[in-house]
Write a protein that holds these residues in place. Structure first.
Motif, PDB file in Angstrom:
ATOM      1  N   LEU A  41       0.548  -1.451  -0.251  1.00 48.59           N
ATOM      2  CA  LEU A  41      -0.099  -0.001   0.346  1.00 48.59           C
ATOM      3  C   LEU A  41       1.112   1.433  -0.270  1.00 48.59           C
ATOM      4  CD1 LEU A  41      -2.625   1.136   0.405  1.00 48.59           C
ATOM      5  CD2 LEU A  41      -2.093   1.806   3.123  1.00 48.59           C
ATOM      6  N   ILE A  42       0.424   2.214  -0.652  1.00 42.44           N
ATOM      7  CA  ILE A  42       1.227   3.511  -0.536  1.00 42.44           C
ATOM      8  C   ILE A  42       0.174   4.876  -0.389  1.00 42.44           C
ATOM      9  CG2 ILE A  42       2.855   4.938  -2.508  1.00 42.44           C
ATOM     10  CD1 ILE A  42       3.963   2.786  -3.510  1.00 42.44           C
ATOM     11  N   LEU A  43       0.642   4.758   0.254  1.00 45.30           N
ATOM     12  CA  LEU A  43      -1.029   6.304   0.802  1.00 45.30           C
ATOM     13  C   LEU A  43      -0.378   7.710   0.871  1.00 45.30           C
ATOM     14  CD1 LEU A  43      -3.716   6.179   2.063  1.00 45.30           C
ATOM     15  CD2 LEU A  43      -2.450   6.256   4.210  1.00 45.30           C
ATOM     16  N   GLY A  44      -0.996   8.569   0.283  1.00 43.77           N
ATOM     17  CA  GLY A  44      -0.680  10.006   0.881  1.00 43.77           C
ATOM     18  C   GLY A  44      -1.975  10.296   2.012  1.00 43.77           C
ATOM     19  N   ASP A  45      -1.822  11.494   1.981  1.00 44.97           N
ATOM     20  CA  ASP A  45      -2.561  12.342   2.675  1.00 44.97           C
ATOM     21  C   ASP A  45      -3.853  11.858   2.967  1.00 44.97           C
ATOM     22  OD1 ASP A  45       0.215  12.209   4.939  1.00 44.97           O
ATOM     23  OD2 ASP A  45      -0.260  14.707   4.463  1.00 44.97           O
ATOM     24  N   MET A  46      -4.904  11.677   3.724  1.00 39.73           N
ATOM     25  CA  MET A  46      -6.323  12.509   3.592  1.00 39.73           C
ATOM     26  C   MET A  46      -6.518  13.287   4.361  1.00 39.73           C
ATOM     27  SD  MET A  46      -7.639   7.859   4.166  1.00 39.73           S
ATOM     28  CE  MET A  46      -6.603   8.253   6.421  1.00 39.73           C
ATOM     29  N   ALA A  47      -7.250  14.344   3.420  1.00 38.43           N
ATOM     30  CA  ALA A  47      -7.741  15.670   3.718  1.00 38.43           C
ATOM     31  C   ALA A  47      -8.626  16.114   4.234  1.00 38.43           C
ATOM     32  CB  ALA A  47      -7.705  16.527   2.145  1.00 38.43           C
ATOM     33  N   GLU A  48      -8.357  17.051   4.798  1.00 35.81           N
ATOM     34  CA  GLU A  48      -9.980  17.406   5.757  1.00 35.81           C
ATOM     35  C   GLU A  48     -10.618  16.795   6.723  1.00 35.81           C
ATOM     36  OE1 GLU A  48     -12.702  19.275   3.310  1.00 35.81           O
ATOM     37  OE2 GLU A  48     -11.544  18.939   1.645  1.00 35.81           O
ATOM     38  N   LEU A  49      -9.967  15.693   7.503  1.00 37.25           N
ATOM     39  CA  LEU A  49     -10.664  15.047   8.323  1.00 37.25           C
ATOM     40  C   LEU A  49     -10.860  15.537   9.900  1.00 37.25           C
ATOM     41  CD1 LEU A  49      -8.631  11.744   7.255  1.00 37.25           C
ATOM     42  CD2 LEU A  49     -11.248  12.775   7.157  1.00 37.25           C
ATOM     43  N   GLY A  50     -10.779  16.473   9.772  1.00 36.92           N
ATOM     44  CA  GLY A  50     -10.261  17.000  11.384  1.00 36.92           C
ATOM     45  C   GLY A  50      -9.539  16.735  12.472  1.00 36.92           C
ATOM     46  N   GLU A  51      -9.258  17.041  13.743  1.00 36.52           N
ATOM     47  CA  GLU A  51      -7.955  17.005  14.285  1.00 36.52           C
ATOM     48  C   GLU A  51      -8.045  15.803  14.546  1.00 36.52           C
ATOM     49  OE1 GLU A  51     -11.359  17.583  18.360  1.00 36.52           O
ATOM     50  OE2 GLU A  51     -10.134  19.383  18.082  1.00 36.52           O
ATOM     51  N   ASP A  52      -8.895  14.419  14.218  1.00 36.19           N
ATOM     52  CA  ASP A  52      -8.565  13.645  14.600  1.00 36.19           C
ATOM     53  C   ASP A  52      -7.706  12.433  13.441  1.00 36.19           C
ATOM     54  OD1 ASP A  52      -9.466  13.466  16.757  1.00 36.19           O
ATOM     55  OD2 ASP A  52     -11.607  13.169  16.648  1.00 36.19           O
ATOM     56  N   ALA A  53      -7.231  13.892  12.584  1.00 38.79           N
ATOM     57  CA  ALA A  53      -6.992  13.071  11.149  1.00 38.79           C
ATOM     58  C   ALA A  53      -6.024  12.205  11.162  1.00 38.79           C
ATOM     59  CB  ALA A  53      -6.525  14.261  10.461  1.00 38.79           C
ATOM     60  N   ARG A  54      -5.193  12.390  12.734  1.00 35.49           N
ATOM     61  CA  ARG A  54      -3.555  11.117  12.593  1.00 35.49           C
ATOM     62  C   ARG A  54      -4.364  10.196  13.492  1.00 35.49           C
ATOM     63  NH1 ARG A  54       1.342  13.070  11.955  1.00 35.49           N
ATOM     64  NH2 ARG A  54       1.631  15.113  11.671  1.00 35.49           N
ATOM     65  N   ARG A  55      -5.499  10.042  14.032  1.00 33.04           N
ATOM     66  CA  ARG A  55      -6.140   9.119  14.131  1.00 33.04           C
ATOM     67  C   ARG A  55      -7.182   7.887  12.903  1.00 33.04           C
ATOM     68  NH1 ARG A  55     -11.116   7.259  15.033  1.00 33.04           N
ATOM     69  NH2 ARG A  55     -11.864   9.255  15.506  1.00 33.04           N
ATOM     70  N   TYR A  56      -7.280   8.872  11.775  1.00 33.73           N
ATOM     71  CA  TYR A  56      -8.199   7.819  11.529  1.00 33.73           C
ATOM     72  C   TYR A  56      -6.670   7.362   9.907  1.00 33.73           C
ATOM     73  CZ  TYR A  56     -12.457  10.446  12.167  1.00 33.73           C
ATOM     74  OH  TYR A  56     -13.770  10.533  12.541  1.00 33.73           O
ATOM     75  N   HIS A  57      -5.583   7.952   9.666  1.00 37.74           N
ATOM     76  CA  HIS A  57      -4.867   7.340   9.073  1.00 37.74           C
ATOM     77  C   HIS A  57      -4.392   6.303   9.766  1.00 37.74           C
ATOM     78  CE1 HIS A  57      -4.745  11.301   7.101  1.00 37.74           C
ATOM     79  NE2 HIS A  57      -4.015  10.734   6.075  1.00 37.74           N
ATOM     80  N   GLN A  58      -4.043   6.449  11.193  1.00 38.67           N
ATOM     81  CA  GLN A  58      -3.790   5.407  12.234  1.00 38.67           C
ATOM     82  C   GLN A  58      -4.651   3.906  11.823  1.00 38.67           C
ATOM     83  OE1 GLN A  58      -2.102   5.890  16.109  1.00 38.67           O
ATOM     84  NE2 GLN A  58      -2.979   3.799  16.568  1.00 38.67           N
ATOM     85  N   ASP A  59      -5.220   4.206  11.862  1.00 33.97           N
ATOM     86  CA  ASP A  59      -6.823   2.861  11.626  1.00 33.97           C
ATOM     87  C   ASP A  59      -6.818   3.134  10.388  1.00 33.97           C
ATOM     88  OD1 ASP A  59      -7.918   3.711  14.090  1.00 33.97           O
ATOM     89  OD2 ASP A  59      -9.714   5.442  13.386  1.00 33.97           O
ATOM     90  N   ILE A  60      -6.476   3.766   9.478  1.00 36.15           N
ATOM     91  CA  ILE A  60      -5.922   2.722   7.886  1.00 36.15           C
ATOM     92  C   ILE A  60      -4.294   1.884   8.111  1.00 36.15           C
ATOM     93  CG2 ILE A  60      -5.603   3.352   5.037  1.00 36.15           C
ATOM     94  CD1 ILE A  60      -8.085   3.417   6.498  1.00 36.15           C
ATOM     95  N   GLY A  61      -3.985   2.075   8.074  1.00 39.23           N
ATOM     96  CA  GLY A  61      -2.411   1.024   8.899  1.00 39.23           C
ATOM     97  C   GLY A  61      -2.824   0.010   9.534  1.00 39.23           C
ATOM     98  N   GLU A  62      -3.468   0.326  10.731  1.00 32.82           N
ATOM     99  CA  GLU A  62      -4.287  -0.581  11.332  1.00 32.82           C
ATOM    100  C   GLU A  62      -5.158  -1.866  10.652  1.00 32.82           C
ATOM    101  OE1 GLU A  62      -5.729   1.176  14.998  1.00 32.82           O
ATOM    102  OE2 GLU A  62      -3.927   1.455  15.767  1.00 32.82           O
ATOM    103  N   HIS A  63      -5.918  -1.160   9.839  1.00 28.57           N
ATOM    104  CA  HIS A  63      -6.539  -2.391   9.111  1.00 28.57           C
ATOM    105  C   HIS A  63      -5.677  -2.982   8.066  1.00 28.57           C
ATOM    106  CE1 HIS A  63     -10.809  -2.915   7.105  1.00 28.57           C
ATOM    107  NE2 HIS A  63     -10.559  -2.529   5.611  1.00 28.57           N
ATOM    108  N   ALA A  64      -5.311  -2.543   7.402  1.00 26.62           N
ATOM    109  CA  ALA A  64      -4.210  -2.859   6.773  1.00 26.62           C
ATOM    110  C   ALA A  64      -3.344  -4.444   6.937  1.00 26.62           C
ATOM    111  CB  ALA A  64      -3.164  -2.483   6.293  1.00 26.62           C
ATOM    112  N   LEU A  65      -3.438  -4.086   7.939  1.00 24.84           N
ATOM    113  CA  LEU A  65      -1.800  -4.640   9.388  1.00 24.84           C
ATOM    114  C   LEU A  65      -2.939  -6.287   9.556  1.00 24.84           C
ATOM    115  CD1 LEU A  65       0.259  -5.652  10.586  1.00 24.84           C
ATOM    116  CD2 LEU A  65       0.173  -4.421  11.980  1.00 24.84           C
ATOM    117  N   ALA A  66      -4.037  -6.128   9.616  1.00 29.71           N
ATOM    118  CA  ALA A  66      -5.387  -6.818  10.401  1.00 29.71           C
ATOM    119  C   ALA A  66      -5.440  -7.902   9.132  1.00 29.71           C
ATOM    120  CB  ALA A  66      -6.767  -6.636  11.024  1.00 29.71           C
ATOM    121  N   LEU A  67      -5.328  -6.801   7.931  1.00 31.03           N
ATOM    122  CA  LEU A  67      -5.971  -7.783   6.707  1.00 31.03           C
ATOM    123  C   LEU A  67      -4.299  -8.333   6.121  1.00 31.03           C
ATOM    124  CD1 LEU A  67      -9.019  -5.142   4.993  1.00 31.03           C
ATOM    125  CD2 LEU A  67      -8.788  -8.005   6.068  1.00 31.03           C
ATOM    126  N   GLY A  68      -3.476  -8.745   6.381  1.00 30.37           N
ATOM    127  CA  GLY A  68      -2.000  -9.312   6.095  1.00 30.37           C
ATOM    128  C   GLY A  68      -1.599  -8.221   5.042  1.00 30.37           C
TER     129      GLY A  68
END
Length: 464
Positions: free
Chosen positions: A360-387
């Motif tokens: 996975l090559i991921l760029g920033d997801m925009a306009e996610l507000g003050e929890d933006a970093r947490r949402y990006h972390q969620d993507i990493g954890e989702h990818a990890l869980a799916l192998g």
């Protein structure tokens, strides 16, 4: 656009004609707000914004051959000018007038993700019934929607209009111009949270689409999505239809099958009967997009066979899960057009279904507000869980995704260094490799896609 005299346009928008003694002799057949894309005889709309002012380009527009300029202040340019107090409002009034004159059967589509794909699917189906005008690209905001409506011509029997928004009130405005016969909310998810505050704000904003429905209009929504109560109060006097991918609804699916490349087939269930459908774009989430499109098409009288045929003939949407074979054992999934949390998770799920090494090559997801970093972390954890094997990130916020991966994650601030790392990862790999590229428009991830293609093309040339 339908041909209109300058005098007629002035009456519609409440403007004053300048530098033209006989406005009835000036015929406008198309409009543009971009001086670089003007055609001979266009009306140039001099829009103003925080970081731009179209009035600076009126002279250039005149050189390009525009027939008239819509302006908020008279310009020292010797072409007819239509003076108004607000070019945005004038453009909207003219767009609504053109829509009223052409009278196409119209659907308006919104949602946090998938609305562009649903739009293309609906247009592909309805094109079997008659002439269709559909939103081009991402012309779905308070500028793009009027410009889309202004493209309507007498032959258009159907209009498929995508409505996006990044703040409260935007969809209320664009749907008032569009006045759809059918309005659909595809889903609600984390997107544009800076403008909406939270998911409840997103739901309320999307619900504005039902305000502009005609008296006999049909409201369609995804029964699987949360926050439907945020717009139920708008539907008490409307005909309502639902669709679903997991349970029975007015239009729903069952028996979903997914092949090795991520393409799906399913059985579509409707009041008209059922039929087996094959989706021409990969990803399980596109099954639900196809069901949404079918629900819309049924309201316009499409048959089940026309739905099946229309979906089968749908052209790929550029930058939306485009599958590119880079080599015998290397595949690129180009999903660089845009990103939010839900669409990114869906793309990662598609990637996880491929055999071999998955990157996975991921760029920033925009306009996610003050929890933006947490949402990006969620993507990493989702990818990890799916192998998913590796996560490479580019930008700032996306680092929160790759940091989850320890030794198999890497973050970059420069594209060339990311590409060099990717090449190193792929060197000598004996198994299949699949690379997914995803990010918001502002991340410009299409440049990463081009970098990867150029690398592979140079590799091919060096072996010839």
């Amino acid at each position: 656009m339908i041909p209109l005299g300058l005098d007629d346009i002035a009456e519609v928008v409440g403007g004053k004609v300048l530098r033209c003694e006989q406005p009835h002799t000036v015929l406008v057949t198309s409009v543009s707000s971009d001086s670089r894309q003007l055609s001979q005889g266009d009306m140039f709309i001099a829009l103003k914004g925080p970081n731009f002012d179209g009035h600076r380009f009126v002279a250039k527009a005149a050189e390009m051959g525009c027939s008239v300029a819509l302006v908020e202040s008279e310009q020292e340019v010797d072409i007819p000018q239509l003076l108004v107090t607000d070019c945005y409002k004038a453009m909207g009034l003219l767009a609504a007038f053109v829509k009223q004159q052409v009278k196409p059967k119209t659907v308006a589509i919104t949602g946090s993700s998938g609305k562009t794909t649903v739009k293309e699917m609906v247009a592909a189906i309805l094109s079997q019934l008659g002439s269709v005008l559909a939103t081009k690209g991402n012309f779905n905001n308070e500028i793009g929607v009027p410009l889309t409506l202004l493209r309507l011509e007498p032959q258009h029997q159907y209009a498929v209009i995508e409505l996006g928004a990044n703040h409260i009130g935007e969809i209320a405005y664009t749907t008032a111009l569009t006045k759809p016969d059918v309005a659909v909310i595809n889903n609600i998810a984390a997107a544009h949270l800076e403008g909406f505050g939270d998911l409840c704000g997103v739901a309320r904003a999307k619900g504005e689409i039902y305000e502009g429905l005609s008296e006999s209009g049909v409201a369609i929504y995804n029964q699987d999505t949360p926050y439907t109560e945020k717009w139920q109060w708008r539907l008490t006097d409307k005909k309502v239809r639902t669709f679903s991918c997991v349970k029975q609804a007015d239009c729903y699916c069952s028996n979903i099958r997914i092949n090795d490349l991520g393409f799906s087939s399913f059985t579509l269930h409707t009041a008209e009967g059922e039929i087996d459908i094959t989706v021409p774009v990969p990803g399980r989430h596109n099954v639900c997009n196809a069901v949404a499109a079918a629900a819309v098409a049924l309201e316009f009288g499409a048959s089940l066979e026309q739905i099946k045929s229309g979906l089968a003939g749908m052209a790929p949407v550029k930058g939306r899960l485009n599958i590119v074979n880079l080599a015998t054992s290397m595949t690129l999934i180009d999903d660089s057009y845009n990103a939010n949390v839900e669409s990114t998770k869906a793309a990662v799920e598609l990637l996880s279904g491929y055999k071999g090494r998955r990157i996975l090559i991921l760029g920033d997801m925009a306009e996610l507000g003050e929890d933006a970093r947490r949402y990006h972390q969620d993507i990493g954890e989702h990818a990890l869980a799916l192998g998913v094997d590796n996560v490479l990130t580019l930008g700032v916020l996306s680092q929160s995704a790759s940091s989850v991966y320890d030794g198999n994650g890497a973050h970059f601030s420069q594209r060339d260094k990311l590409l060099a790392h990717l090449i190193e990862l792929c060197a000598g790999e004996q198994q299949n490799i699949t690379i997914l590229v995803k990010g918001s428009r502002s991340a410009r991830m299409e440049q990463v896609v081009q970098d990867i293609k150029s690398w592979r093309n140079s590799e091919k040339e060096s072996t010839c």
